[in-house]
Write an enzyme that holds these catalytic residues in place. Structure first.
Site, short mmCIF file in Angstrom:
data_model
loop_
_atom_site.label_atom_id
_atom_site.label_comp_id
_atom_site.label_asym_id
_atom_site.label_seq_id
_atom_site.Cartn_x
_atom_site.Cartn_y
_atom_site.Cartn_z
N LYS A 69 0.95 -1.12 0.03
CA LYS A 69 0.02 0.08 -0.12
C LYS A 69 0.60 1.05 0.03
CE LYS A 69 -3.78 -2.25 2.46
NZ LYS A 69 -4.44 -2.64 3.56
N TYR A 194 -5.35 -5.64 -7.29
CA TYR A 194 -4.99 -5.36 -6.10
C TYR A 194 -4.39 -6.85 -5.28
CZ TYR A 194 -5.83 -4.82 -1.00
OH TYR A 194 -5.55 -4.87 0.48
N TYR A 246 -1.84 -0.08 11.44
CA TYR A 246 -3.42 0.12 11.72
C TYR A 246 -3.82 0.46 13.17
CZ TYR A 246 -2.87 -2.68 7.62
OH TYR A 246 -2.46 -2.78 6.41
O1 DON Z 1 -6.36 -7.16 1.42
C1 DON Z 1 -6.17 -7.85 2.19
O2 DON Z 1 -6.80 -8.23 3.28
C2 DON Z 1 -4.52 -8.49 2.31
N1 DON Z 1 -4.22 -8.46 0.78
C3 DON Z 1 -3.46 -7.34 2.80
C4 DON Z 1 -3.90 -7.10 4.30
C5 DON Z 1 -2.94 -6.57 5.28
O3 DON Z 1 -1.84 -7.03 4.82
C6 DON Z 1 -3.11 -6.04 6.48
N2 DON Z 1 -1.92 -6.05 7.15
N3 DON Z 1 -1.61 -6.17 8.39
#
Ligand code: DON
Length: 310
Positions: A69, A194, A246
């Site tokens: 991201k 994505y 987060y």
């Molecule tokens: O979109 C998702 O849920 C995953 N591809 C990425 C989420 C993620 O890495 C959250 N991080 N801690």
């Protein structure tokens, strides 16, 4: 470029190894569930000496997941001006889990609060320029190759398909935002891009090199070439401080005090501004989706070397 092994980091890895038994490997993306929970690795790239030191299972490759991201935000800001990007995605932390939909429903307009949560990242990815999904993916991958200095970087088809086939919550976020005119993309094409972006594979050495460019304000510490405009590097690092971990970003700022971005694969990209880039990897996660042992490694290292910016 090679990364040398380091006694200090080896001792640190031994000290932190028991923490790999805590937490759980992510399995909501089924392919991630196959990671070895006891893996633990770290690389630190010093921008002054251009030397990298590492320890642990450093040859293990893992997918970027949410660490991507930061990369797509930088690229979207290269492709468009700030006004365009931040008209569609906000600049505030949420205090909610990374995949939460709740604030989208509570706020009007229902624009995602920041580019580090899934909703915001999906909007940012929809802004990447290119004629086709493949072209956009190639642009993202070339950017990662350039930042990491590793031309072999590619993505894991297995992890991408696994997330594409199971990503109902991310689809829900997309359709919600589409209904509210925040997102304009074809949802299936956006999901394909994505999930592939999240599946780009790196080692912690690659992450340390990417971090080193950002620690050096967007310039490659080895060649001096500018890879990211300084203002964009600054925006990325700021989001990493306020939203990168987060709903654990506040605690992380107190315990470690550096810009960082985690991914559910167990990777963490850390930046010690004007000093070093750090990559850590350990796939067992806490309930907020951050690597338990990775956090511990960073906390101990930061305290020892006084890395905190605050
Ligand atoms: O979109 C998702 O849920 C995953 N591809 C990425 C989420 C993620 O890495 C959250 N991080 N801690």
């Amino acid at each position: 470029m090679l990364c040398q092994s380091s006694t200090e980091l080896m001792e640190l890895v031994t000290l932190v190894k028991p923490y790999t038994k805590q937490g759980k490997v992510a399995n909501y993306i089924p392919a991630l569930g196959r990671a070895n929970p006891s893996d633990l690795s770290i690389s630190v790239f010093n921008i002054h000496s251009s030397k990298c030191q590492s320890a642990g299972d450093i040859s293990v490759r893992f997918t970027l997941q949410s660490i991507s991201k930061v990369i797509t935000l930088a690229l979207a800001l290269v492709d468009h001006d700030e006004e365009y990007v931040f008209n569609k995605v906000g600049m505030e932390p949420t205090g909610d889990p990374f995949n939460s939909i709740i604030k989208l429903e509570m706020l009007s307009p229902s624009k995602p609060l920041n580019p580090m949560i899934n909703a915001g990242a999906l909007v940012v990815t929809s802004m990447i320029k290119g004629g086709t999904v493949q072209e956009k993916l190639e642009r993202i991958m070339s950017f990662v190759r350039k930042l990491s200095g590793n031309n072999d970087i590619s993505y894991s088809e297995e992890v991408a398909i696994s997330e594409y086939n199971t990503g109902s919550l991310n689809r829900a976020l997309c359709y919600y935002m589409k209904q509210h005119n925040v997102l304009d993309a074809n949802v299936e094409e956006l999901m394909e891009l994505y999930t592939k972006q999240c599946s780009i594979e790196t080692t912690c050495f690659d992450l340390a090199q990417i971090g080193a460019v950002m620690a050096n304000n967007g310039t490659c510490p080895i060649t001096g070439e500018r890879f990211i405009p300084i203002e964009i590097a600054k925006i990325c690092k700021t989001f990493m401080v306020t939203c990168g971990m987060y709903n654990a970003s506040g605690e992380f700022a107190i315990r470690v005090g550096i810009p960082a971005k985690s991914g559910v694969s167990g990777g963490i990209l850390g930046i010690v501004p004007n000093e070093a880039g750090i990559g850590v990897y350990s796939p067992s996660l806490d309930e907020k989706g951050n690597s338990v042992a990775g956090l511990k490694l960073l906390e101990i290292l930061s305290k020892k070397h006084n890395f905190s910016m605050f």
